[in-house]
Design an enzyme around this catalytic site. Structure first.
Site, short mmCIF file in Angstrom:
data_model
loop_
_atom_site.label_atom_id
_atom_site.label_comp_id
_atom_site.label_asym_id
_atom_site.label_seq_id
_atom_site.Cartn_x
_atom_site.Cartn_y
_atom_site.Cartn_z
N ARG A 245 0.85 -1.18 0.00
CA ARG A 245 0.00 0.00 0.00
C ARG A 245 0.89 1.23 0.00
NH1 ARG A 245 -3.18 -2.55 -1.73
NH2 ARG A 245 -5.32 -2.98 -1.16
N GLU A 274 -5.42 6.41 -6.95
CA GLU A 274 -5.59 5.45 -8.05
C GLU A 274 -6.92 5.74 -8.72
OE1 GLU A 274 -5.02 1.46 -6.63
OE2 GLU A 274 -2.99 1.86 -5.96
N HIS A 293 -1.70 -1.20 -10.18
CA HIS A 293 -2.31 -2.07 -9.16
C HIS A 293 -2.76 -3.40 -9.78
CE1 HIS A 293 -4.35 -1.89 -4.98
NE2 HIS A 293 -4.06 -3.14 -5.30
N1 LIG Z 1 -0.97 -5.16 -5.13
C1 LIG Z 1 -2.02 -5.96 -4.97
O1 LIG Z 1 -2.76 -6.22 -5.91
C2 LIG Z 1 -2.29 -6.58 -3.65
C3 LIG Z 1 -1.81 -6.01 -2.50
N2 LIG Z 1 -2.05 -6.59 -1.29
C4 LIG Z 1 -1.51 -5.90 -0.11
O2 LIG Z 1 -0.34 -6.61 0.33
C5 LIG Z 1 -0.12 -6.33 1.73
C6 LIG Z 1 0.29 -7.59 2.47
O3 LIG Z 1 -0.75 -8.54 2.40
P1 LIG Z 1 -0.64 -9.90 3.23
O4 LIG Z 1 0.72 -10.47 3.08
O5 LIG Z 1 -1.82 -10.72 2.85
O6 LIG Z 1 -0.84 -9.34 4.70
P2 LIG Z 1 -0.86 -10.14 6.10
O7 LIG Z 1 -2.26 -10.13 6.61
O8 LIG Z 1 -0.22 -11.47 5.96
O9 LIG Z 1 -0.01 -9.16 7.04
C7 LIG Z 1 1.35 -8.79 6.76
C8 LIG Z 1 1.94 -8.22 8.00
O10 LIG Z 1 1.32 -6.98 8.34
C9 LIG Z 1 1.22 -6.87 9.77
N3 LIG Z 1 -0.22 -6.77 10.11
C10 LIG Z 1 -1.23 -7.52 9.66
N4 LIG Z 1 -2.40 -7.15 10.20
C11 LIG Z 1 -2.12 -6.13 11.02
C12 LIG Z 1 -2.89 -5.29 11.87
N5 LIG Z 1 -4.22 -5.44 11.97
N6 LIG Z 1 -2.24 -4.33 12.57
C13 LIG Z 1 -0.92 -4.17 12.48
N7 LIG Z 1 -0.13 -4.92 11.68
C14 LIG Z 1 -0.72 -5.88 10.97
C15 LIG Z 1 1.80 -8.13 10.38
O11 LIG Z 1 3.13 -7.90 10.80
P3 LIG Z 1 3.47 -8.04 12.40
O12 LIG Z 1 3.04 -9.41 12.81
O13 LIG Z 1 4.91 -7.81 12.58
O14 LIG Z 1 2.65 -6.97 13.05
C16 LIG Z 1 1.75 -9.11 9.22
O15 LIG Z 1 2.72 -10.10 9.24
C17 LIG Z 1 -1.42 -5.68 2.23
O16 LIG Z 1 -1.20 -4.29 2.38
C18 LIG Z 1 -2.41 -5.91 1.11
O17 LIG Z 1 -3.38 -4.89 1.04
C19 LIG Z 1 -2.73 -7.76 -1.18
C20 LIG Z 1 -3.23 -8.38 -2.30
C21 LIG Z 1 -3.12 -7.79 -3.61
O1 LIG Z 2 -6.19 -7.15 -1.29
C1 LIG Z 2 -5.64 -6.06 -1.53
O2 LIG Z 2 -5.13 -5.40 -0.65
C2 LIG Z 2 -5.53 -5.55 -2.90
O3 LIG Z 2 -4.62 -4.87 -3.24
C3 LIG Z 2 -6.61 -5.72 -3.84
O4 LIG Z 2 -7.40 -4.56 -3.79
#
Ligand SMILES: NC(=O)C1=CN([C@@H]2O[C@H](COP(=O)(O)OP(=O)(O)OC[C@H]3O[C@@H](n4cnc5c(N)ncnc54)[C@H](OP(=O)(O)O)[C@@H]3O)[C@@H](O)[C@H]2O)C=CC1
Ligand SMILES: O=C(O)C(=O)CO
Length: 327
Positions: A245, A274, A293
């Site tokens: 993000r 975006e 994206h």
């Molecule tokens: N470009 C795209 O198209 C896409 C982008 N994304 C984005 O990728 C990123 C990572 O996704 P993903 O790997 O599934 O994420 P996860 O849910 O696996 O979280 C990643 C890390 O973020 C921290 N975290 C998670 N939830 C919270 C919370 N509620 N409060 C504080 N910290 C938190 C944790 O670190 P710790 O344990 O150290 O706190 C965790 O290990 C997200 O921002 C998502 O929106 C996802 C899908 C598609």
């Molecule tokens: O799951 C997410 O965070 C994405 O980027 C898709 O909008």
């Protein structure tokens, strides 16, 4: 059902044509009239397109659906959006109008985003965009005009966040012979070791990684985690990748940092606004690789979207309990 009484469904967003192509829409077409808009709709165009809609499907679309818009859409009775989160929907306003909202599952979006991350890393390291541009302009390789590419084997990959996507990115990095280091707010030595990674401080990660990739969920605490001071810690020839993000990076500081060559290059899939405005400074830089994206935009994710949307619509059209209702 006579044509006049058939419900009207409007699909809006982008890549909605793919959704309609992939899904089994026969059952829906038998019960309703479906129309598709090929661009995200805004303003009066949006009102006109939706005026007669009984149901609205938002595909990867962030149109604000609020009380003011709903007041202009008296016929609207049902809304479906793809994925699980859409913060531009005013759920309270939809509930006040008794319009139920359903969503779909993501499918393999984590694998898709991991692959996108590596597409960006490898594309940036091997300067695929610049090399293609060179050939398109009628030239052949030009060792003088373009610096030689680096090799990832033996280099350090710094992962900020080692969750669903970060964990997958780590595995690929290790397969390429990279040393993986990691930081996130609650990272422990043990959790990092489970992924074959070493937990370090954020400053150490930034100063010792050739490639830094962001995989944290954004929170108020991580807003502009990478500010001017942190970006200045990065190595001159390093690559910063963000498929997570944009709020995690101070955008204005990033442009200044890229102009100064620290980091040397950025590969970005996510932006503060975006679609990225035509005048955004990032568009003018030569040391960036930008994608709109696209992390999760893959055939299997859209198959899941199409399956989910048709399931939701079919249940609604046939008076069955709603599928995945949010309100
Ligand atoms: N470009 C795209 O198209 C896409 C982008 N994304 C984005 O990728 C990123 C990572 O996704 P993903 O790997 O599934 O994420 P996860 O849910 O696996 O979280 C990643 C890390 O973020 C921290 N975290 C998670 N939830 C919270 C919370 N509620 N409060 C504080 N910290 C938190 C944790 O670190 P710790 O344990 O150290 O706190 C965790 O290990 C997200 O921002 C998502 O929106 C996802 C899908 C598609
Ligand atoms: O799951 C997410 O965070 C994405 O980027 C898709 O909008």
């Amino acid at each position: 059902m006579s044509a006049a009484s058939r419900p009207r469904i409007v699909i809006a967003g982008d890549a909605e044509q793919a959704l309609r192509r992939i899904g089994n829409w026969q059952a829906i077409d038998a019960l309703a009239d479906v129309s598709v808009h090929h661009q995200p709709l805004r303003g009066q165009q949006l009102v006109e397109a939706l005026q007669d809609a009984d149901a609205l499907v938002l595909v990867r679309d962030r149109t604000p659906i609020d009380a003011a818009l709903l007041a202009q859409l008296p016929k609207l009775k049902y809304l479906v959006f793809t994925g699980t989160r859409n913060t531009t929907l005013d759920l309270a306003a939809l509930a006040a109008r008794s319009i139920p909202v359903s969503h779909t599952e993501w499918g393999p979006s984590k694998d898709s985003t991991c692959e996108m991350t590596w597409s960006l890393i490898l594309g940036a390291m091997r300067q695929l965009e610049q090399q293609t541009a060179l050939l398109r302009s009628g030239q052949w390789r030009s060792a003088n005009a373009v610096p030689l590419a680096g090799v990832l084997k033996g280099q350090t990959l710094g992962l900020i966040g080692l969750g669903e996507i970060g964990g997958r990115v780590a595995k690929v990095g290790q397969a390429l012979g990279m040393k993986v280091i990691t930081w996130s707010p609650r990272m422990t030595t043990e959790r990092a070791a489970e992924h074959g990674a070493t937990a370090v401080s954020l400053d150490e990660l930034l100063s010792s990684s050739r490639v830094v990739s962001l995989h944290l969920v954004p929170t108020p605490a991580s807003q502009h985690l990478l500010n001017a001071e942190k970006l200045a810690l990065m190595q001159p020839g390093s690559l910063l990748v963000n498929t997570s993000r944009s709020a995690l990076i101070d955008g204005a500081a990033l442009i200044t940092a890229l102009q100064a060559g620290r980091p040397g290059f950025a590969a970005l899939d996510v932006f503060d606004v975006e679609p990225l405005p035509a005048t955004d400074g990032l568009r003018t830089l030569s040391n960036v690789l930008l994608t709109p994206h696209l992390g999760f935009v893959t055939e299997p994710v859209y198959e899941r979207f199409a399956q989910g949307v048709t399931e939701c619509l079919h249940a609604w059209l046939t008076g069955q309990p709603l599928v995945r209702p949010l309100n």
